[in-house]
Design a protein around this motif. Structure first.
Motif, PDB file in Angstrom:
ATOM      1  N   CYS A   1       2.945   9.875  -6.880  1.00  0.00           N
ATOM      2  CA  CYS A   1       4.215   9.228  -6.507  1.00  0.00           C
ATOM      3  C   CYS A   1       5.398  10.186  -6.657  1.00  0.00           C
ATOM      4  O   CYS A   1       5.827  10.491  -7.768  1.00  0.00           O
TER       5      CYS A   1
ATOM      6  N   GLN B   1       8.372   9.531  -5.973  1.00  0.00           N
ATOM      7  CA  GLN B   1       9.592   8.786  -6.279  1.00  0.00           C
ATOM      8  C   GLN B   1       9.693   8.419  -7.763  1.00  0.00           C
ATOM      9  O   GLN B   1      10.677   7.818  -8.174  1.00  0.00           O
TER      10      GLN B   1
ATOM     11  N   ILE C   1       6.044   4.729 -10.501  1.00  0.00           N
ATOM     12  CA  ILE C   1       4.913   4.080 -11.184  1.00  0.00           C
ATOM     13  C   ILE C   1       4.827   4.534 -12.643  1.00  0.00           C
ATOM     14  O   ILE C   1       4.980   5.728 -12.935  1.00  0.00           O
TER      15      ILE C   1
ATOM     16  N   CYS D   1      10.414   2.562  -5.205  1.00  0.00           N
ATOM     17  CA  CYS D   1       9.307   2.746  -4.253  1.00  0.00           C
ATOM     18  C   CYS D   1       9.831   2.809  -2.813  1.00  0.00           C
ATOM     19  O   CYS D   1      10.618   1.964  -2.393  1.00  0.00           O
ATOM     20  N   ASP D   2       9.400   3.824  -2.061  1.00  0.00           N
ATOM     21  CA  ASP D   2       9.813   3.901  -0.647  1.00  0.00           C
ATOM     22  C   ASP D   2       8.646   3.605   0.297  1.00  0.00           C
ATOM     23  O   ASP D   2       8.687   3.949   1.474  1.00  0.00           O
TER      24      ASP D   2
ATOM     25  N   CYS E   1       5.550   4.752   0.611  1.00  0.00           N
ATOM     26  CA  CYS E   1       4.860   5.875   1.264  1.00  0.00           C
ATOM     27  C   CYS E   1       3.345   5.674   1.300  1.00  0.00           C
ATOM     28  O   CYS E   1       2.654   6.282   2.115  1.00  0.00           O
ATOM     29  N   GLY E   2       2.816   4.871   0.395  1.00  0.00           N
ATOM     30  CA  GLY E   2       1.374   4.583   0.397  1.00  0.00           C
ATOM     31  C   GLY E   2       0.526   5.625  -0.315  1.00  0.00           C
ATOM     32  O   GLY E   2      -0.706   5.504  -0.362  1.00  0.00           O
TER      33      GLY E   2
ATOM     34  N   CYS F   1       0.130   6.321  -3.493  1.00  0.00           N
ATOM     35  CA  CYS F   1      -0.575   5.848  -4.693  1.00  0.00           C
ATOM     36  C   CYS F   1      -1.856   5.101  -4.309  1.00  0.00           C
ATOM     37  O   CYS F   1      -2.884   5.232  -4.970  1.00  0.00           O
TER      38      CYS F   1
HETATM   39  S1  SF4 Z   1       4.070   3.591  -2.291  1.00  0.00           S
HETATM   40 FE1  SF4 Z   1       3.264   4.218  -4.283  1.00  0.00          FE
HETATM   41  S2  SF4 Z   1       3.427   6.445  -4.278  1.00  0.00           S
HETATM   42 FE2  SF4 Z   1       4.742   5.705  -2.646  1.00  0.00          FE
HETATM   43  S3  SF4 Z   1       6.744   5.491  -3.586  1.00  0.00           S
HETATM   44 FE3  SF4 Z   1       5.765   3.507  -3.740  1.00  0.00          FE
HETATM   45  S4  SF4 Z   1       4.827   3.522  -5.737  1.00  0.00           S
HETATM   46 FE4  SF4 Z   1       5.268   5.647  -5.238  1.00  0.00          FE
END
Ligand code: SF4
Ligand code: SF4
Ligand code: SF4
Length: 306
Positions: free
Chosen positions: A198, A200, A203, A217-218, A220-221, A223
């Motif tokens: 991650c 950002q 987590i 969280c943006d 992005c997927g 994680c």
């Molecule tokens: S989707 Fe997961 S990896 Fe991506 S920013 Fe959110 S928590 Fe972090």
């Protein structure tokens, strides 16, 4: 009515491909200017007069002869330069040109949508632009026999993930595939792979399970991809939508219309943005300036009314 590929007189083609221009984008621009002029004059095909008139715009400050001499000096040593430009010009003539461009990222393994699905989305967006008669409507709005037609082109970029390798934040319309993660009942092994993945810092692992900070969280997927146990899974996927991005003098990062939209909203947003662009702005630069002044409300209003 749909626009059809414009035909060219053979003699006009030969004049076009011999123009002393230093970049293929200039050929594309000149081609579109000539086709615009031909259709405005009611010609069924581009004539010698049309292309000569466009040349008049290109070589207004420097004559064509002087431009050729200047270019010969600049490319001295590159013996095939003019031959290459002519080949590019012929390729451009063979293509149907539009005043919108839809690009995708190169769709690496990080993509949240397969290569074929992203290509399909690109085709669907292009079809939507054709259905909305974007090219014709931009032509109709051009203030005169402009030679820099390409300055009015709408640029769209699709990216398979938040890395944004097709630069969606710098385009008139940007679309980024996003994925909202969720924590499942599957037991977490405490490997911290999701935390490492991650970028950002969204987590943390607490009490033997991941906790996601939704403000950070943006979507992005990353994680979800990193998690080996299925503790993190994708809750839903969607589209982050950006409008009015611009590089250059009026530098502007695209305004975020939606952080995560569904497919229906994506196409409504596209249609609403195009409508706002075509009714209020002359070109992408003015579109960006309008959004700076008026915000996103005019686009949201169009979406809600549709
Ligand atoms: S989707 Fe997961 S990896 Fe991506 S920013 Fe959110 S928590 Fe972090
Ligand atoms: S935007 Fe994402 S999927 Fe597309 S090329 Fe870049 S990293 Fe790969
Ligand atoms: S990647 Fe999955 S298993 Fe590893 S700590 Fe994160 S949630 Fe737990």
């Amino acid at each position: 009515m749909r626009r059809h590929k414009m035909e060219w007189e053979e003699a006009a083609k030969e004049i076009f491909v011999k123009m002393p221009l230093q970049h293929e984008n200039f050929f594309l621009d000149a081609k579109m200017a000539a086709e615009y002029l031909a259709s405005k004059n009611g010609h069924k095909q581009v004539t010698i007069q049309d292309i000569e008139k466009v040349k008049g715009k290109y070589f207004i400050q420097v004559s064509e002869t002087d431009q050729r001499k200047e270019l010969e000096k600049r490319v001295a040593g590159d013996v095939n330069f003019f031959q290459r430009m002519e080949q590019s010009a012929r390729r451009i003539l063979d293509k149907d040109s539009e005043l919108f461009q839809v690009e995708t990222c190169y769709t690496c393994k990080n993509t949240l949508l397969s290569l074929s699905m992203l290509s399909k989305l690109k085709d669907e967006i292009s079809s939507k632009f054709k259905e909305l008669r974007v090219t014709e409507r931009i032509y109709e709005k051009l203030p005169g026999e402009r030679s820099r037609v390409l300055h009015n082109r709408i640029n769209v970029a699709l990216s398979g993930c938040q890395a944004g390798c097709s630069f969606p934040e710098t385009k008139t319309f940007g679309v980024v595939l996003v994925s909202m993660p969720m924590v499942t009942d599957a037991v977490c092994s405490g490997c911290f792979d999701c935390v490492d993945a991650c970028s950002q810092g969204a987590i943390v692992i607490r009490g033997g399970a991941p906790k996601i900070n939704n403000d950070l969280c943006d979507h992005c997927g990353a994680c979800v991809k990193a998690c080996p146990t299925g503790t993190l899974e994708s809750f839903r996927q969607g589209y982050r939508i950006l409008v009015g991005g611009k590089l250059g003098r009026l530098h502007q990062r695209g305004f975020e219309l939606y952080k995560m939209a569904d497919r229906e909203t994506l196409f409504k947003a596209l249609e609403a943005s195009v409508d706002f662009f075509l009714t209020r702005a002359n070109g992408p630069k003015e579109f960006t300036a309008l959004l700076r002044r008026e915000g996103l409300s005019p686009i949201y209003q169009r979406i809600y009314q549709s």
